[in-house]
Write an enzyme that holds these catalytic residues in place. Structure first.
Site, PDB file in Angstrom:
ATOM      1  N   MET A  96       9.990  -3.807  14.978  1.00 17.02           N
ATOM      2  CA  MET A  96       8.752  -3.380  15.643  1.00 17.02           C
ATOM      3  C   MET A  96       8.777  -4.010  17.022  1.00 17.02           C
ATOM      4  SD  MET A  96       6.285  -3.801  12.353  1.00 17.02           S
ATOM      5  CE  MET A  96       7.507  -4.837  11.576  1.00 17.02           C
ATOM      6  N   MET A 104       5.135   4.416   7.872  1.00 16.64           N
ATOM      7  CA  MET A 104       4.215   3.277   7.816  1.00 16.64           C
ATOM      8  C   MET A 104       2.914   3.707   7.155  1.00 16.64           C
ATOM      9  SD  MET A 104       5.743   0.663   9.054  1.00 16.64           S
ATOM     10  CE  MET A 104       4.316  -0.437   8.996  1.00 16.64           C
ATOM     11  N   SER A 114       8.866  -7.923   1.545  1.00 15.21           N
ATOM     12  CA  SER A 114       8.799  -8.307   2.951  1.00 15.21           C
ATOM     13  C   SER A 114       8.579  -9.808   3.083  1.00 15.21           C
ATOM     14  CB  SER A 114       7.667  -7.566   3.655  1.00 15.21           C
ATOM     15  OG  SER A 114       7.451  -8.158   4.918  1.00 15.21           O
ATOM     16  N   ASP A 146      10.691  -8.226   8.972  1.00 14.26           N
ATOM     17  CA  ASP A 146       9.848  -7.626  10.010  1.00 14.26           C
ATOM     18  C   ASP A 146      10.028  -8.346  11.335  1.00 14.26           C
ATOM     19  OD1 ASP A 146       8.347  -5.513   8.660  1.00 14.26           O
ATOM     20  OD2 ASP A 146       7.518  -7.144   7.445  1.00 14.26           O
ATOM     21  N   HIS A 188      13.151  -7.290   3.063  1.00 16.06           N
ATOM     22  CA  HIS A 188      12.634  -6.608   4.246  1.00 16.06           C
ATOM     23  C   HIS A 188      12.277  -7.659   5.303  1.00 16.06           C
ATOM     24  CE1 HIS A 188      10.581  -3.174   6.213  1.00 16.06           C
ATOM     25  NE2 HIS A 188       9.629  -4.035   6.538  1.00 16.06           N
ATOM     26  N   MET A 198       8.948  -8.565  15.097  1.00 23.62           N
ATOM     27  CA  MET A 198       7.853  -8.145  15.998  1.00 23.62           C
ATOM     28  C   MET A 198       7.949  -8.937  17.293  1.00 23.62           C
ATOM     29  SD  MET A 198       4.628  -7.986  13.398  1.00 23.62           S
ATOM     30  CE  MET A 198       4.813  -7.531  11.670  1.00 23.62           C
ATOM     31  N   GLY A 245       4.869  -6.894   0.836  1.00 24.51           N
ATOM     32  CA  GLY A 245       4.811  -8.277   1.289  1.00 24.51           C
ATOM     33  C   GLY A 245       3.877  -9.091   0.423  1.00 24.51           C
ATOM     34  N   SER A 246       2.576  -8.939   0.685  1.00 23.44           N
ATOM     35  CA  SER A 246       1.572  -9.718  -0.054  1.00 23.44           C
ATOM     36  C   SER A 246       1.683  -9.523  -1.556  1.00 23.44           C
ATOM     37  CB  SER A 246       0.156  -9.307   0.375  1.00 23.44           C
ATOM     38  OG  SER A 246       0.111  -9.011   1.730  1.00 23.44           O
ATOM     39  N   HIS A 263      13.378  -4.252   9.964  1.00 25.25           N
ATOM     40  CA  HIS A 263      12.393  -3.304  10.500  1.00 25.25           C
ATOM     41  C   HIS A 263      11.988  -3.803  11.883  1.00 25.25           C
ATOM     42  CE1 HIS A 263       7.979  -1.648  10.018  1.00 25.25           C
ATOM     43  NE2 HIS A 263       8.657  -1.016  10.957  1.00 25.25           N
ATOM     44  N   GLY A 284       2.231  -4.218  12.459  1.00 26.05           N
ATOM     45  CA  GLY A 284       1.845  -5.431  13.175  1.00 26.05           C
ATOM     46  C   GLY A 284       1.451  -6.605  12.293  1.00 26.05           C
ATOM     47  N   PHE A 285       0.864  -6.302  11.145  1.00 26.26           N
ATOM     48  CA  PHE A 285       0.374  -7.399  10.309  1.00 26.26           C
ATOM     49  C   PHE A 285       0.545  -7.084   8.831  1.00 26.26           C
ATOM     50  CE2 PHE A 285      -1.899  -7.435  14.289  1.00 26.26           C
ATOM     51  CZ  PHE A 285      -1.796  -8.763  14.667  1.00 26.26           C
ATOM     52  N   GLY A 286       0.767  -8.134   8.051  1.00 27.43           N
ATOM     53  CA  GLY A 286       0.788  -7.987   6.601  1.00 27.43           C
ATOM     54  C   GLY A 286      -0.639  -8.018   6.073  1.00 27.43           C
ATOM     55  N   GLY A 287      -0.794  -7.688   4.815  1.00 23.41           N
ATOM     56  CA  GLY A 287      -2.090  -7.816   4.156  1.00 23.41           C
ATOM     57  C   GLY A 287      -3.137  -6.795   4.554  1.00 23.41           C
ATOM     58  N   ASP A 300       5.786   1.435   3.791  1.00 19.91           N
ATOM     59  CA  ASP A 300       5.611   0.030   4.166  1.00 19.91           C
ATOM     60  C   ASP A 300       4.179  -0.188   4.630  1.00 19.91           C
ATOM     61  OD1 ASP A 300       5.840  -2.556   5.134  1.00 19.91           O
ATOM     62  OD2 ASP A 300       7.147  -2.025   6.815  1.00 19.91           O
TER      63      ASP A 300
END
Ligand code: DX5
Ligand code: ZN
Length: 220
Positions: A66, A135, A8, A33, A31, A35, A195-196, A64, A140-143, A173
């Site tokens: 959102m 999901m 991501s 994202d 990927h 938003m 992602g992270s 993706h 909404g957020f990574g990490g 994800d």
């Protein structure tokens, strides 16, 4: 069941997206994202960035969405050259029509479910989708921390997909790491977004290889 890794870019450096894409040549997808500050309380990027990224990398883009109005916007992502366009079941008002439009434009059609959305009501829609995204964090957020509470749903989704011929890819994800990916693979996922764990690593390419190896070990 072939394992696929989709890093991501939410965790990448947005000022250097082409370089970041080039840093993971061993990934199957990128990927992306999207938003919109409405469906989720965060804002990232949209069509212009996807159009530019399409020209800057050969990697297929796994978009993706959102966003609050996927029925209105999803076809444009397919037209922009995304290889896969995923809409959220919670946001779509006409998911069958939108999924068909995505496919008609030559992209793979994905349907995403947030952690609290049950999979069973969508069994009849499996023929309309190429990928089901479960999901494993609130979108909404990574990490964020991986939500183990989704694993039983993942197992049930694998049963439903297999019952209908096993053609639909099962993507996870959110909070996917070298550790949590094993639980996802055991439960039946075959496409893994990270992602992270990829772009936060000192060597993103090695991170992709390690994630793939862990998923293959656990899923076999
Ligand atoms: C979250 C996004 C994810 C996010 C995952 O809403 O859909 O794709 O980038 O990030 P990590 O792997 O850091 O949890
Ligand atoms: Zn995502």
């Amino acid at each position: 069941m072939a394992v696929q890794i989709s890093p991501s870019i939410l965790a990448a450096d947005f000022a250097r997206l082409a370089d970041e894409a080039a840093a993971v040549p061993n990934a199957d997808w990128l990927h992306v994202d999207v938003m919109d500050y409405h469906f989720v309380p965060n804002l990232t990027l949209g069509l212009p960035v996807v159009e530019s990224l399409r020209k800057a990398t050969d990697k297929p883009l796994d978009c993706h969405l959102m966003i609050a109005e996927p029925d209105r916007w999803a076809p444009a992502y397919a037209e922009a050259g995304a290889g896969s366009v995923t809409i959220h079941a919670e946001a779509a008002r006409a998911p069958v029509r939108t999924l068909r439009e995505i496919r008609a434009l030559g992209a793979r059609a994905g349907l995403a479910l947030s952690p609290a959305t049950a999979v069973e009501p969508f069994e009849d829609l499996l023929g309309e989708v190429d990928m089901l995204l479960l999901m494993t964090v609130e979108p909404g957020f990574g990490g964020q921390k991986f939500l183990d509470v989704v694993l039983p749903k993942l197992r049930r989704a694998r049963e439903l997909v297999d019952k209908h011929g096993g053609r639909v890819w099962l993507q996870v994800d959110g909070g996917v790491t070298g550790e949590t990916i094993e639980r996802c693979a055991e439960a039946g996922a075959d496409v893994f977004v990270a992602g992270s764990a990829v772009f936060g690593a000192s060597d993103p390419m090695a991170a992709v290889d390690e994630l793939r190896a862990a998923a293959e070990r656990a899923g076999s």
